[in-house]
Enzyme design. Structure first.
Site, short mmCIF file in Angstrom:
data_model
loop_
_atom_site.label_atom_id
_atom_site.label_comp_id
_atom_site.label_asym_id
_atom_site.label_seq_id
_atom_site.Cartn_x
_atom_site.Cartn_y
_atom_site.Cartn_z
CB SER A 107 -0.91 -0.01 1.24
OG SER A 107 -1.74 1.12 1.24
N GLY A 108 0.58 2.19 -0.94
CA GLY A 108 1.34 3.42 -1.04
C GLY A 108 2.51 3.37 -1.99
CB THR A 112 -4.15 3.18 -7.45
OG1 THR A 112 -4.50 2.17 -6.49
CG2 THR A 112 -5.41 3.77 -8.04
CG ASN A 157 -1.96 4.77 -0.31
OD1 ASN A 157 -1.94 5.96 -0.55
ND2 ASN A 157 -2.19 3.86 -1.24
CB SER A 160 -5.03 2.20 0.90
OG SER A 160 -4.81 0.81 0.87
CB SER A 161 -6.85 -0.39 -3.96
OG SER A 161 -6.61 0.60 -4.91
N GLY A 384 -0.84 -5.53 -2.26
CA GLY A 384 0.50 -6.09 -2.05
C GLY A 384 0.58 -6.80 -0.70
CD GLU A 386 -2.55 -4.72 3.30
OE1 GLU A 386 -2.96 -3.81 2.55
OE2 GLU A 386 -3.23 -5.18 4.25
#
Length: 1025
Positions: A107-108, A112, A157, A160-161, A384, A386
């Site tokens: 994330s981050g 995206t 993030n 974040s998705s 990703g 985590e």
């Protein structure tokens, strides 16, 4: 790759495959850091792209950049996301097969954004028609909608998705984008009802509350304050500086209209979002029996309105559960805790099913109506790996997904490498790598995997809890080398594990999971009667999300983990049928600071992204491979036999070239269409030799070309010069002839005009006379007098211009006078007027007057500060106009006395220090006498009627003309001035006379003569030559 070779010293190596120390993680990080510090965020590992998030705008995604990378060989330009997207697109067209781009990272890291940039590239690179523009707009605008409903701020993030997304972009045989399809995976529904500190709910809630129009909010029963809603304040982070909810709301509204959402769909959609917020504010209290009752009638009212369900039915559904007892159904009341659980379960179910409907609706908009065969490029933007401080069920599922993708990644990479080697006839060497199948089996194996144990625990009767689930895991898989709990750990490791934790050794490292909430999140149960209540809704979307055909309790629905496992199997099948391309996104630091590279964090990501594994696979055999034609075209200059043109086949040319370069047999292999080079140093040596050769060749080519161009240019210029000279000489000769003919005519006319100049104007002399007039006026213009006094500088006119000259002289003199008068100030004008009076009095009468003309008069010669205060007090009623120092001569004896002469508007005063010696009113002033010589004596004649009165005054003043002029003006005695010759008589007192005699001599002197007269001798003025 060719570009990588020439730039390797300045910005590191652009392709990690060419890294000598390819097994060294430190060398890998050093190269990544060197490029990051130069704002080069992209690096290749073969065809895999490593992207490091710069956390700033670099200006590398412009239309110009897109045009640069369109249709260019993959390794011809520096690494870029556009290069990978373009190569996937061109390969798809050339081979008519399907491809996918896997974008992964934590994330981050920029997944995206990378997905958006690829979509924008395809939107810009595909052909444009009205229909295609519509499809392109829908593809692009599906992103902000899915981000609003599926993204949220997390600790790592701000965007974040919280779901996985796979998008297929469909192309026809001409390469035009004609449609698309989206699959979503594991939406984090628990975020709807709970957020950790520092995190937010999904963006759409804040966008609606902050950006929604007042009328819309009133209709939804919402207030413009996120703090009013329980589901939005748990993270205590409603406002985020990097997020503009109002602008994002406008973007979402525009996107929904472009994607063909009807007004009714949009109205029902936002009604559901508002109903989730109202549902979170529903409160319960225990009645006398301890059962839950609704304590929020206002919220239930809005829920009833927005969902189209009667309030009483809603309240019953939130506080009771329907239980089947043989042939009848019984409503069992909830406790407050059960009611809260049911409320949150409903909120999660409504939002999760609405999100699924939203994706389906977008897919309908993107659907391609043409049934002919299409090729696709898939974009997989998936969460990703985590690792948080506390890892729960969501992290378990996400990391399981990454394990599956890593397994697929290694399989596809090895497969593509092996296929290329076999196709080229190169012996395949076995590659050793970590096979994470053991971890995938640990999670997904039937009957013994973690998911199976979790499902069994969720389904078994009795009091199943998260801790009993952990105990079952210890029983079934306690001996697995990649599984550890507090109970199974040794004394040292046990300190790092809580009793409710278990630890998995993933391919990327150890992750500790907390089992709290595993069962509830896996069950994700929604009571049957609540589903029945939802089916009564008049909201079309809710009605669609809770269909009447959905099974109730005949068969228990699959758990969340099983559903996710099945969807991963489906995704794997989709990806295995396509050609892969990879983008690995790396986050350089946790604080989102530009230019900061955290080695520890990046090293961790390099490990769990499997970059070193991939590099080892790519380098297991040969570091560099290129088609014979490309290799020969680039390096043929290094061998005399292949330069400049090779006549044979490309394979023979390459063979001849490498023998000339001295390649050893173990350094390269010749395939069927490609040459394979084992070590980067071999290629670097070849490239260095080519760099030297390029300069030599460039010098020779330049010399030859410059010589050829120089000779050609010289001959061209010589021929042009000859033509120009011929034409120019002819032109000059014709001009000269015409000029001489014209000159002869002019000279004839001039001579004839001169001869007849004194005759009346006629044809013969008219032009001559005009010339004379013009010549005179031109000379006169350049020699006009500069001042009025320059009277004798006027240019003498010819006879024909005499009359005109006189008129012009008068006009010009008047003009200069007017200009002079307009330019003088009021003070200067007053001075000139006084000078005029002085001229009228003394011009031509007094010998030294001309010397005074150029000296300006002043207002006074003695300031008031130099006059005694007592005198000023005595004459304070009169205004002092002028004062000057004088020498007064006694009437008797003519002794000189220093005095001050003060003129007021009414009288004159002769003052000695603090004493007024004599006051003479202007009315009693009979006259004034001066001599015609150059002395400065003044005799003032005063009326004396009384013998006691003082007589006339004999004064000597250095500023005679100034004092006399001002006295005349103040006393209005212009006609009383007498300029005498020889001597002047004056009255000493009534009846008694005195004389002042004036004469010229060698030097000036004043004395009393023997005859009793005052004798004033003035030095003679020298005449100027």
């Amino acid at each position: 790759m060719e570009a990588a070779l020439t730039a390797r010293d300045r910005v590191g190596i652009q392709d990690f495959v060419l890294l000598d120390a390819y097994t060294s993680e430190s060398a890998f990080l050093d190269n990544l850091r060197k490029r990051f510090n130069e704002n080069l965020i992209y690096t290749y590992i073969g065809t895999l792209l490593v992207s490091v998030n710069p956390y700033k705008e670099l200006g590398i995604y412009t239309k110009k950049q897109m045009d640069t990378y369109m249709g260019v060989n993959f390794f011809e330009l520096p690494p870029h996301l556009f290069a990978l997207a373009d190569n996937a697109y061109r390969t798809m067209l050339a081979e008519n097969n399907n491809h996918f781009i896997l974008i992964s990272g934590e994330s981050g890291a920029g997944k995206t954004e990378a997905s958006k940039k690829i979509l924008q590239f395809y939107a810009a690179s595909c052909p444009r028609t009205k229909l295609l523009d519509s499809v392109r707009d829908r593809l692009l605008l599906s992103n902000p909608v899915l981000e609003a409903f599926g993204n949220a701020k997390t600790l790592k993030n701000d965007n974040s998705s919280r779901f996985g997304k796979y998008m297929d972009i469909q192309f026809d045989h001409q390469g035009e984008a004609v449609g698309g399809h989206i699959l979503s995976y594991l939406l984090e529904k628990s975020r709807v009802v709970h957020q950790n500190h520092g995190e937010r709910n999904f963006h759409i809630f804040y966008q609606l509350v902050e950006g929604g129009e007042e009328e819309l909010l009133r209709w939804l029963g919402l207030e413009r304050n996120p703090q009013q809603y329980s589901y939005l304040v748990q993270g205590e982070c409603a406002k985020v500086s990097s997020i503009n909810d109002k602008n994002d709301w406008k973007t979402v509204q525009k996107a929904l209209s472009v994607i063909d959402f009807s007004e009714s769909d949009i109205e029902h959609l936002f009604g559901i979002i508002a109903s989730v917020l109202h549902l979170g504010n529903v409160r319960f209290q225990a009645n006398v029996q301890g059962y839950a009752t609704v304590n929020s009638s206002a919220e239930v009212h809005w829920l009833s309105k927005l969902l189209g369900i009667r309030a009483q039915v809603l309240q019953e559904g939130l506080t009771h559960r329907k239980i089947e007892a043989r042939t009848e159904e019984v409503l069992s009341p909830f406790t407050v805790d059960h009611a809260l659980y049911a409320r949150d379960a409903l909120a999660k179910a409504v939002y999760g099913r609405t999100f699924t409907w939203l994706v389906s609706k977008i897919n309908e908009s993107l659907a391609n109506k043409d049934s002919s065969r299409k090729t696709v490029i898939g974009l997989l933007d998936i969460y990703g790996f985590e690792v948080f401080h506390v890892n729960s069920f969501e992290q378990f599922c996400i990391n399981y997904c990454n394990e599956k993708l890593q397994q697929l990644f290694i399989q596809l990479t090895l497969k593509s490498e092996q296929e290329e080697y076999e196709m080229e006839g190169i012996e395949w060497e076995t590659v050793s790598f970590f096979n994470n199948k053991i971890i995938c089996d640990l999670v997904e194996q039937k009957h013994r995997g973690i998911i199976s144990v979790l499902d069994e625990e969720c389904l078994r009767p009795g009091e199943a809890t998260d801790l009993t689930f952990l105990e079952r895991l210890e029983e079934k898989i306690g001996g697995h080398p990649h599984f550890l709990t507090h109970k199974l750990a040794d004394q040292k490791t046990r300190k790092t594990l809580e009793r409710g934790d278990f630890r998995l050794l993933h391919y990327a490292g150890e992750v500790t999971y907390c089992v709290v909430g595993f069962l509830d999140k896996n069950n994700d149960l929604l009571y049957r009667n609540i589903k029945e209540v939802m089916r009564l809704s008049k909201n079309a979307i809710v009605k669609h999300c809770f269909p009447s055909t959905e099974p109730d309790n005949k068969k228990r629905p699959d758990t969340v983990a099983t559903q996710f496992k099945s969807s991963l199997v489906g995704l794997t099948e989709i990806l295995m049928a396509k050609e892969p391309w990879y983008v690995r996104c790396v986050k350089p630091n946790d604080s989102k600071q530009p230019g900061r590279f955290d080695d520890v964090l990046v090293r961790h990501q390099v490990k769990y992204l499997g970059l070193m594994e991939h590099l080892r696979v790519r380098r297991a055999g040969f570091a560099y491979r290129r088609r014979f034609e490309v290799f020969l075209q680039r390096y043929k200059a290094l061998c005399p036999d292949t330069w400049p043109h090779w006549k044979g086949s490309a394979a023979e040319g390459v063979e001849r070239l490498v023998r000339h370069l001295g390649y050893k047999p173990d350094e390269y292999k010749m395939g069927k269409t490609k040459i394979f080079i084992r070590h980067p140093r071999t290629l670097f040596a070849t490239e260095d030799a080519f760099e030297v050769c390029k300069h030599k060749l460039a010098t020779r080519i330049q010399a030859k070309y410059k010589g050829y161009r120089g000779k050609e240019e010289f001959l061209r210029q010589k021929e042009a010069a000859t033509k120009i000279e011929t034409c120019w000489r002819g032109l000059q000769a014709r001009r000269e002839r015409e000029r001489r003919a014209w000159a002869v005519k002019v000279i004839k006319k001039f001579i004839k005009g001169f001869m007849t100049r004194n005759q009346p104007a006629c044809m013969d002399n008219s032009e001559y006379l005009a010339f004379v007039r013009q010549n005179y006026l031109s000379r006169l213009r350049d020699s006009l007098p500069k001042t009025v006094l320059e009277r004798n500088t006027w240019l003498t006119p010819p006879p024909i211009m005499e009359e005109a000259s006189q008129i012009l002289k008068k006009l010009y003199t008047r003009h200069m006078v007017r200009q002079y008068v307009r330019g003088i100030t009021a003070q200067r004008k007053a001075q000139l007027q006084l000078k005029g009076v002085a001229s009228a009095l003394f011009k031509g009468k007094k010998e030294n007057y001309p010397q005074s003309v150029s000296k300006p008069f002043v207002d006074t010669r003695i300031g008031e500060q130099d006059i005694n205060m007592k005198v000023l007090q005595l004459i304070r009623h009169e205004r002092i106009k002028y004062s000057t120092p004088v020498v007064k001569y006694d009437r008797n004896g003519f002794r000189p006395r220093l005095r001050q002469l003060i003129l007021t508007h009414a009288a004159l005063y002769v003052v000695e220090d603090a004493k007024i010696k004599q006051r003479v009113e202007f009315s009693s002033l009979k006259g004034m006498s001066v001599s015609n010589l150059s002395d400065n004596f003044l005799i003032l004649h005063v009326t004396c009627d009384d013998t006691k009165q003082k007589g006339d005054l004999v004064l000597q003043c250095d500023h005679l003309f100034e004092a006399v002029t001002k006295l005349c003006v103040l006393a209005n005695k212009h006609s009383c001035i007498k300029v005498a010759q020889g001597s002047v008589r004056f009255d000493i007192q009534p009846g008694r006379e005195g004389f002042v005699d004036f004469s010229s001599g060698q030097e000036s002197m004043v004395y009393r003569a023997k005859n009793g007269h005052l004798m004033v001798v003035t030095a003679q003025l020298k005449n100027k030559c």
